[in-house]
Design a protein around this motif. Structure first.
Motif, PDB file in Angstrom:
ATOM      1  N   LEU A 151       0.835  -1.206   0.000  1.00  0.00           N
ATOM      2  CA  LEU A 151       0.000   0.000   0.000  1.00  0.00           C
ATOM      3  C   LEU A 151       0.865   1.250   0.000  1.00  0.00           C
ATOM      4  N   VAL A 152       0.243   2.371  -0.380  1.00  0.00           N
ATOM      5  CA  VAL A 152       0.909   3.664  -0.331  1.00  0.00           C
ATOM      6  C   VAL A 152       0.007   4.634   0.432  1.00  0.00           C
ATOM      7  N   ASP A 153       0.625   5.457   1.269  1.00  0.00           N
ATOM      8  CA  ASP A 153      -0.092   6.521   1.964  1.00  0.00           C
ATOM      9  C   ASP A 153      -0.364   7.593   0.910  1.00  0.00           C
ATOM     10  N   TYR A 154      -1.629   7.792   0.578  1.00  0.00           N
ATOM     11  CA  TYR A 154      -1.902   8.686  -0.539  1.00  0.00           C
ATOM     12  C   TYR A 154      -1.700  10.158  -0.221  1.00  0.00           C
ATOM     13  N   ASN A 155      -1.716  10.562   1.027  1.00  0.00           N
ATOM     14  CA  ASN A 155      -1.351  11.946   1.346  1.00  0.00           C
ATOM     15  C   ASN A 155       0.133  12.171   1.082  1.00  0.00           C
ATOM     16  N   ALA A 156       0.960  11.220   1.487  1.00  0.00           N
ATOM     17  CA  ALA A 156       2.398  11.328   1.231  1.00  0.00           C
ATOM     18  C   ALA A 156       2.677  11.288  -0.274  1.00  0.00           C
ATOM     19  N   PHE A 157       1.949  10.431  -0.985  1.00  0.00           N
ATOM     20  CA  PHE A 157       2.085  10.349  -2.443  1.00  0.00           C
ATOM     21  C   PHE A 157       1.787  11.712  -3.070  1.00  0.00           C
ATOM     22  N   LEU A 158       0.670  12.317  -2.703  1.00  0.00           N
ATOM     23  CA  LEU A 158       0.283  13.607  -3.283  1.00  0.00           C
ATOM     24  C   LEU A 158       1.253  14.716  -2.882  1.00  0.00           C
ATOM     25  N   ASP A 159       1.711  14.706  -1.632  1.00  0.00           N
ATOM     26  CA  ASP A 159       2.650  15.729  -1.176  1.00  0.00           C
ATOM     27  C   ASP A 159       3.989  15.666  -1.924  1.00  0.00           C
ATOM     28  N   ALA A 160       4.327  14.488  -2.443  1.00  0.00           N
ATOM     29  CA  ALA A 160       5.580  14.332  -3.171  1.00  0.00           C
ATOM     30  C   ALA A 160       5.584  15.127  -4.473  1.00  0.00           C
ATOM     31  N   PHE A 161       4.420  15.574  -4.935  1.00  0.00           N
ATOM     32  CA  PHE A 161       4.330  16.312  -6.193  1.00  0.00           C
ATOM     33  C   PHE A 161       4.352  17.821  -6.013  1.00  0.00           C
ATOM     34  N   GLN A 162       4.506  18.272  -4.755  1.00  0.00           N
ATOM     35  CA  GLN A 162       4.530  19.697  -4.508  1.00  0.00           C
ATOM     36  C   GLN A 162       5.728  20.329  -5.208  1.00  0.00           C
ATOM     37  N   VAL A 163       5.469  21.396  -5.921  1.00  0.00           N
ATOM     38  CA  VAL A 163       6.531  22.093  -6.632  1.00  0.00           C
ATOM     39  C   VAL A 163       7.210  23.048  -5.660  1.00  0.00           C
ATOM     40  N   LYS A 164       8.530  22.945  -5.571  1.00  0.00           N
ATOM     41  CA  LYS A 164       9.285  23.814  -4.671  1.00  0.00           C
ATOM     42  C   LYS A 164      10.275  24.612  -5.506  1.00  0.00           C
ATOM     43  N   ASP A 165      10.340  25.896  -5.233  1.00  0.00           N
ATOM     44  CA  ASP A 165      11.256  26.780  -5.928  1.00  0.00           C
ATOM     45  C   ASP A 165      12.619  26.669  -5.247  1.00  0.00           C
ATOM     46  N   VAL A 166      13.561  26.029  -5.922  1.00  0.00           N
ATOM     47  CA  VAL A 166      14.883  25.836  -5.336  1.00  0.00           C
ATOM     48  C   VAL A 166      15.840  26.977  -5.685  1.00  0.00           C
ATOM     49  N   ALA A 167      15.358  27.952  -6.473  1.00  0.00           N
ATOM     50  CA  ALA A 167      16.200  29.067  -6.872  1.00  0.00           C
ATOM     51  C   ALA A 167      16.365  30.091  -5.747  1.00  0.00           C
ATOM     52  N   ARG A 168      15.494  30.039  -4.767  1.00  0.00           N
ATOM     53  CA  ARG A 168      15.548  31.024  -3.674  1.00  0.00           C
ATOM     54  C   ARG A 168      16.601  30.679  -2.666  1.00  0.00           C
TER      55      ARG A 168
END
Length: 168
Positions: A151-168
């Motif tokens: 099984l996969v924790d679907y909240n963790a799965f969805l959170d893995a797709f969060q876009v983060k700005d690494v340029a800052r």
């Protein structure tokens, strides 16, 4: 694209490839016969829908030196990520509906079903308006890290797709 569906039937694919081949060919350059172009059309239909999308054409024709990490692959990955993250709430609702015991965990088949439902909801009956191709969903689900229970924790799965700005 005779019916303006955004998809090419195999005969349309062969006709376009023949036209491109004739326009680009230098004297003495290798030319693919119609049978080879028909086979290319069949092989380009990654999702086995009987037609070829623009993305499938790009994947089929990309140079081998860009196949593992080139711009097309990166753009496809970015498209998958932005589709999942941009529709996080709708996908979360779909997963909740498919998780009757509300465990917040699902197996790969359930995740696959939720992603296909989201894709159909966004694009409706017109396959060319769906943001993801079937093979993209299959590849995404195949690469999910499942726990020891499968099984996969679907909240963790969805959170893995969060876009983060690494340029800052």
């Amino acid at each position: 694209d005779a019916d303006n569906s955004g998809l090419l039937e195999p005969s349309e694919f062969v006709k376009i490839m023949s036209t491109l081949q004739a326009a680009c060919r230098d004297p003495g350059e290798l030319s693919l016969p119609e049978a080879a172009l028909q086979e290319l059309a069949r092989l380009s239909d990654f999702d086995s829908s009987g037609s070829v999308s623009y993305i499938e054409i790009l994947l089929a024709l990309q140079p081998t030196d860009t196949a593992l990490g080139g711009h097309v692959r990166f753009d496809l990955f970015e498209q998958i990520c932005s589709t999942v993250w941009g529709n996080k709430e709708a996908l979360l609702r779909a997963l909740h509906n498919l998780d009757p015991d509300k465990t917040m965990r699902v197996n790969a088949d359930t995740l696959n079903k939720a992603l296909h439902q989201l894709n159909t909801t966004i694009g409706g009956d017109c396959k060319s308006k769906r943001p993801l191709l079937g093979f993209q969903i299959e590849a995404l689900v195949a690469h999910i890290n499942l726990d020891e229970d499968g099984l996969v924790d679907y909240n963790a799965f969805l959170d893995a797709f969060q876009v983060k700005d690494v340029a800052r």
